[in-house]
Motif scaffolding. Structure first.
Motif, PDB file in Angstrom:
ATOM      1  N   SER A   3       0.783  -1.134  -0.027  1.00  0.00           N
ATOM      2  CA  SER A   3      -0.007   0.094   0.049  1.00  0.00           C
ATOM      3  C   SER A   3       0.906   1.379  -0.060  1.00  0.00           C
ATOM      4  O   SER A   3       2.000   1.228   0.457  1.00  0.00           O
ATOM      5  CB  SER A   3      -0.821   0.008   1.367  1.00  0.00           C
ATOM      6  OG  SER A   3      -0.064   0.104   2.383  1.00  0.00           O
ATOM      7  N   ARG A   5       1.607   5.076   1.116  1.00  0.00           N
ATOM      8  CA  ARG A   5       1.324   5.852   2.503  1.00  0.00           C
ATOM      9  C   ARG A   5       2.365   7.078   2.407  1.00  0.00           C
ATOM     10  O   ARG A   5       3.686   6.912   1.655  1.00  0.00           O
ATOM     11  CB  ARG A   5       1.550   5.185   3.672  1.00  0.00           C
ATOM     12  CG  ARG A   5       2.790   4.715   4.176  1.00  0.00           C
ATOM     13  CD  ARG A   5       2.654   3.878   5.401  1.00  0.00           C
ATOM     14  NE  ARG A   5       4.073   3.847   6.043  1.00  0.00           N
ATOM     15  CZ  ARG A   5       4.128   2.929   7.251  1.00  0.00           C
ATOM     16  NH1 ARG A   5       3.133   2.705   7.840  1.00  0.00           N
ATOM     17  NH2 ARG A   5       5.368   2.752   7.446  1.00  0.00           N
ATOM     18  N   ILE A 427     -12.060  -5.888  -3.991  1.00  0.00           N
ATOM     19  CA  ILE A 427     -10.793  -5.526  -3.530  1.00  0.00           C
ATOM     20  C   ILE A 427      -9.905  -5.456  -4.443  1.00  0.00           C
ATOM     21  O   ILE A 427      -9.132  -4.445  -4.607  1.00  0.00           O
ATOM     22  CB  ILE A 427     -10.402  -6.591  -2.183  1.00  0.00           C
ATOM     23  CG1 ILE A 427     -11.338  -6.456  -1.044  1.00  0.00           C
ATOM     24  CG2 ILE A 427      -8.991  -6.097  -1.846  1.00  0.00           C
ATOM     25  CD1 ILE A 427     -10.849  -7.396   0.081  1.00  0.00           C
ATOM     26  N   LEU A 507      -4.329  -5.314   2.717  1.00  0.00           N
ATOM     27  CA  LEU A 507      -5.251  -4.167   2.110  1.00  0.00           C
ATOM     28  C   LEU A 507      -6.549  -3.881   3.103  1.00  0.00           C
ATOM     29  O   LEU A 507      -6.739  -2.925   3.200  1.00  0.00           O
ATOM     30  CB  LEU A 507      -5.494  -4.182   0.645  1.00  0.00           C
ATOM     31  CG  LEU A 507      -5.902  -3.098  -0.076  1.00  0.00           C
ATOM     32  CD1 LEU A 507      -4.761  -1.904   0.208  1.00  0.00           C
ATOM     33  CD2 LEU A 507      -6.227  -3.466  -1.545  1.00  0.00           C
ATOM     34  N   LYS A 510      -5.562  -2.927   6.722  1.00  0.00           N
ATOM     35  CA  LYS A 510      -5.284  -1.387   6.908  1.00  0.00           C
ATOM     36  C   LYS A 510      -6.484  -0.778   6.636  1.00  0.00           C
ATOM     37  O   LYS A 510      -6.486   0.515   7.201  1.00  0.00           O
ATOM     38  CB  LYS A 510      -4.161  -1.374   5.739  1.00  0.00           C
ATOM     39  CG  LYS A 510      -2.991  -1.843   6.168  1.00  0.00           C
ATOM     40  CD  LYS A 510      -1.947  -1.600   5.375  1.00  0.00           C
ATOM     41  CE  LYS A 510      -0.438  -2.046   5.829  1.00  0.00           C
ATOM     42  NZ  LYS A 510       0.787  -1.637   5.006  1.00  0.00           N
ATOM     43  N   SER A 511      -7.519  -0.834   5.662  1.00  0.00           N
ATOM     44  CA  SER A 511      -8.466  -0.204   5.335  1.00  0.00           C
ATOM     45  C   SER A 511      -9.575   0.324   6.538  1.00  0.00           C
ATOM     46  O   SER A 511      -9.997   1.218   6.573  1.00  0.00           O
ATOM     47  CB  SER A 511      -9.157  -0.436   4.055  1.00  0.00           C
ATOM     48  OG  SER A 511      -9.889  -1.705   4.171  1.00  0.00           O
ATOM     49  N   HIS A 513      -8.266  -0.061   9.633  1.00  0.00           N
ATOM     50  CA  HIS A 513      -7.461   0.167  10.846  1.00  0.00           C
ATOM     51  C   HIS A 513      -7.212  -1.062  11.829  1.00  0.00           C
ATOM     52  O   HIS A 513      -7.263  -0.898  12.943  1.00  0.00           O
ATOM     53  CB  HIS A 513      -7.929   1.492  11.291  1.00  0.00           C
ATOM     54  CG  HIS A 513      -8.104   2.588  10.538  1.00  0.00           C
ATOM     55  ND1 HIS A 513      -6.868   3.118   9.776  1.00  0.00           N
ATOM     56  CD2 HIS A 513      -9.326   3.251   9.917  1.00  0.00           C
ATOM     57  CE1 HIS A 513      -7.383   4.330   9.330  1.00  0.00           C
ATOM     58  NE2 HIS A 513      -8.734   4.256   9.112  1.00  0.00           N
ATOM     59  N   TYR A 515      -4.771  -3.372  10.950  1.00  0.00           N
ATOM     60  CA  TYR A 515      -3.888  -3.919  10.595  1.00  0.00           C
ATOM     61  C   TYR A 515      -2.718  -4.737  11.628  1.00  0.00           C
ATOM     62  O   TYR A 515      -2.258  -3.750  12.509  1.00  0.00           O
ATOM     63  CB  TYR A 515      -2.930  -3.257   9.496  1.00  0.00           C
ATOM     64  CG  TYR A 515      -1.490  -3.853   9.215  1.00  0.00           C
ATOM     65  CD1 TYR A 515      -1.577  -5.183   8.211  1.00  0.00           C
ATOM     66  CD2 TYR A 515      -0.529  -3.296   9.290  1.00  0.00           C
ATOM     67  CE1 TYR A 515      -0.343  -5.561   7.841  1.00  0.00           C
ATOM     68  CE2 TYR A 515       0.783  -3.817   9.193  1.00  0.00           C
ATOM     69  CZ  TYR A 515       0.644  -5.169   8.140  1.00  0.00           C
ATOM     70  OH  TYR A 515       1.890  -5.654   7.945  1.00  0.00           O
TER      71      TYR A 515
END
Length: 757
Positions: A3, A5, A427, A507, A510-511, A513, A515
């Motif tokens: 990802s 960031r 996804i 993914l 993490k989307s 929160h 992870y």
């Protein structure tokens, strides 16, 4: 999958501490070589176990499908003529050439009979190796002659067991593809389980054994697995060359065994074109794959005596156009986002126009009309104007060429496959859109082709390939039900890969929160295992269900009788009781028997009461069986990829139209017909609705009004004659002067044609 960031500020002390920590780790690893050895041992063990599971699951699938075929027909007990009749429609036609090669006195005479065939189409000599994809029948017949198995295995069993063996390869290839994508063989196991539990929607091999797609799809699956591996970055040169060889061989065999190979590979070329245009795979690798497709197809063209349908295929025109357009637009992958988007649209337009131009030029030079019916069908199907063309309407009215039924999704959801597929698809589509936008926006990384890998930030090239592949073949399946088998099998692969993929879970977590590395490991293994347990629990049916195989296969003395078959009491039965699968045990316990006495009576009568050189006319489906069971000459047959044959079939089918006996007799005699077979199931058809019955299609094509209540187009007129297939049964003088009934049962009526006008 990585990802994107925002970078955080890094202090100098943090850098030095991190560097010191890495140095310490390196020193520790140097002191502990046993850790590296244990990792290698673990990888070797995982590979061994995964490979063994792949082979076992493929073999079990093959045995399962062979058992279903036996239980459905009682194949080991029925007569030879009944076995041959069970190969319905074009399946019987293809198998007849295997039988013909075995009955030939020598191999050279067998080859000569195929190259100069005058029994498949009366009054014509055709090259069957050029017209049809029957090299597999030739190869099997040679193999059966050479191998010392004639005393132990009948020719028909050698043929069908080869097909069921290919299914083992098919499932193994799906397993390997999923394993390559996810990094764990658990994914492959789930894909194989889903393939078997959704058998109704993933294969039809057990009741259409000789069909061309059953030969071709295993090689197509191998090709997809090889391409998936080939698209991995940083392959060793030797591995890359061996993978290219595997892609070429599988592409060649796929093209050799199925006449519709060019359309499937065109979809594949569109996948490569999309990914190449969006910088989601290296351009060099895309060029290799374009070249392999064309080389494989041209090699098949040579083997099929320069079949014009291959030379005039859209695939060759499209691949050439892509390579030419790429040379002309050298700066396609530079500039700002809007600049690149404009260039991309221009590139797409140029490729499309050049493809149509090249294809039309090639077809004019070759005077090619073999695939006209396909484009007429597509034009009418997608609403580009109604048609009265008989061939196009013949396809439009068949359920197999209609839209995918909605209840398909219900069956796929029942095993959780469809839900998992949609989850993974959503996804990966979001990730693909993000990486495509990033690649088109990042002009710096496009300046050098050596930095192509940096553009693939979220989606790996092999993942991107399988994503676009499943989307395009999904659209194909939704529009044409017959093509669903290409999609549903890959659906099993794609869904299982996503559930076992660390990148997908990373993914997702993490989307929202949540992870954590440990959570990824837990999710990628726990979810597939829970689904596998669900599939086993859902199909649990106790230990009383017996696992049946043909009697001649079993050599054990302690077996249980099962209506002409025997049941294994060994490891297969034990596996079945421990790992039940949804619907499998119920299917294996259902014992049916082939029963078609009217067709058997017809074939026996033809063999006993007609000359060997007699010419028969009738429906395409029935005549394929006539050729297989009796060896008589045909006027037409189900292999529809020839313009003159389609015209001939329409002329023969006037026996079900409103035509005079004089006209029908003249048409049939123009093809040398001696006997014509009329079927009540066609003459009084009720399977299709009004407008789609064969007699309706003929009436509309002839400009006549259709029978029964309902509307007719205003320009259609009343026919001047009654329907031939109905009126001939009244034995009126105008009909008996030309036709004499020589055989009749509840289904068929056979008439001998008078040779005098």
């Amino acid at each position: 999958m990585i990802s994107i960031r925002q970078r955080k500020g890094v202090k100098t002390t943090e850098v030095s501490e991190d560097y010191a920590a890495r140095e310490a780790n390196v020193k520790l690893e140097n002191k502990l070589p046993s850790g590296c050895a244990s990792r290698r041992l673990w990888k070797l063990l995982s590979f061994t176990v995964g490979g063994t599971v792949a082979l076992c699951i493929g073999l079990l699938t093959s045995v399962y499908l062979a058992t279903l075929h036996e239980n459905d027909l009682w194949f080991s007990n029925i007569k030879e003529v009944e076995r041959e009749i069970s190969f319905r429609t074009e399946c019987g036609l293809y198998y007849s050439y295997y039988k013909q090669m075995l009955q030939a006195p020598t191999l050279m005479q067998g080859f000569h009979g195929l190259i100069y065939d005058n029994k498949t189409e009366s009054m014509r000599t055709i090259n069957l190796l050029q017209r049809m994809n029957i090299y597999q029948e030739v190869f099997l017949s040679i193999l059966y002659r050479v191998l010392p198995i004639q005393k132990y295995l009948e020719p028909v069993y050698f043929y069908i067991y080869t097909l069921f063996g290919l299914q083992a390869i098919y499932v193994t290839a799906l397993y390997v593809t999923s394993w390559l994508l996810s990094g764990t063989w658990l994914s492959g196991l789930l894909a194989a389980f889903w393939y078997v539990t959704n058998r109704i929607d993933t294969t039809r091999v057990e009741f259409t054994i000789p069909l061309r797609e059953n030969w071709a799809l295993p090689f197509f699956a191998i090709q997809i697995a090889a391409i998936t591996y080939f698209l991995r970055p940083n392959l060793q040169p030797l591995s890359e060359r061996l993978t290219l060889l595997a892609i070429f061989i599988s592409t060649f065999l796929f093209s050799l065994t199925w006449q519709f190979n060019q359309f499937m590979m065109l979809m594949q070329a569109l996948v490569l074109f999309t990914l190449d245009s969006l910088d989601m795979l290296p351009a060099v690798k895309a060029t290799w794959l374009y070249g392999i497709q064309m080389t494989g197809l041209l090699l098949v063209c040579i083997l099929q005596f320069f079949n014009s349908m291959i030379l005039g295929s859209l695939l060759i025109s499209f691949n050439l156009s892509v390579l030419i357009a790429r040379k002309l637009q050298k700066n396609l992958k530079t500039g700002s986002f809007l600049n690149r988007l404009g260039k991309l649209l221009l590139h797409l337009f140029a490729v499309l126009c050049l493809t149509l131009f090249l294809n039309s030029i090639i077809k004019k030079i070759l005077n090619l009309k073999s695939d006209e019916h396909i484009f007429k069908f597509l034009k009418a199907k997608f609403g580009f104007g109604a048609t009265r063309d008989f061939d196009a309407n013949l396809y439009l009215c068949e359920e197999a060429f209609g839209l995918l039924p909605f209840n398909t999704f219900g069956r796929l959801s029942d095993t959780l496959l469809f839900y998992a597929y949609i989850f993974v698809l959503c996804i990966t589509v979001i990730a693909a859109l993000a990486v495509a936008f990033h690649n088109l926006s990042d002009s710096k990384s496009q300046q050098s082709t050596g930095q192509t890998g940096k553009c693939t930030i979220i989606l790996k090239p092999e993942t991107a390939y399988n994503l676009i592949h499943t989307i395009l073949f999904g659209f194909l399946a939704l529009s044409t039900m017959r093509m669903k088998y290409l999609w549903t099998s890959h659906m099993c692969v794609f869904a299982s890969f996503g559930l076992c993929s660390p990148e997908i879970w990373e993914l997702l977590l993490k989307s929202i929160h949540l992870y954590k590395p440990k959570r990824i490991c837990i999710m990628r293994y726990s979810v597939p295992i829970l689904i596998l347990l669900y599939l086993c629990y859902k199909g649990s049916c106790g230990d009383e269900t017996r696992f049946c195989v043909p009697a001649h296969v079993c050599s054990s003395k302690t077996v249980l009788s099962c209506k002409g078959t025997f049941c294994l009491e060994g490891w297969m039965a034990q596996w079945k009781s421990q790992f039940p699968v949804p619907g499998m045990m119920d299917e294996l316990s259902e014992l049916r028997e082939f029963y078609d006495p009217d067709t058997v009576e017809l074939m026996n009568w033809i063999n006993s009461n007609t000359p060997r050189k007699a010419v028969f006319a009738g429906s395409m489906q029935l005549l394929a069986g006539v050729k297989l069971c009796t060896g008589r000459t045909l006027t037409n047959h189900p292999h529809y990829e020839d313009n003159s044959l389609r015209e001939r079939t329409k002329a023969v089918y006037q026996i079900y139209a409103k035509r005079s006996p004089e006209d029908v007799h003249a048409l049939l005699r123009s093809f040398g017909t001696d006997y014509v077979i009329l079927e009540d199931s066609i003459c009084y058809e009720r399977r299709h609705q009004r407008g789609c019955r064969l007699r309706d299609l003929l009436d509309v094509a002839n400009g006549h009004m259709m029978d029964g209540p309902g509307e007719n187009d205003p320009d259609l007129k009343l026919a001047g004659h009654p329907r031939f297939c109905e009126e001939i049964k009244r034995n009126l003088p105008p009909y008996t002067a030309y036709f004499t009934r020589v055989f009749q049962n509840k289904t068929f009526h056979v008439y001998k044609l008078s040779r005098n006008k």
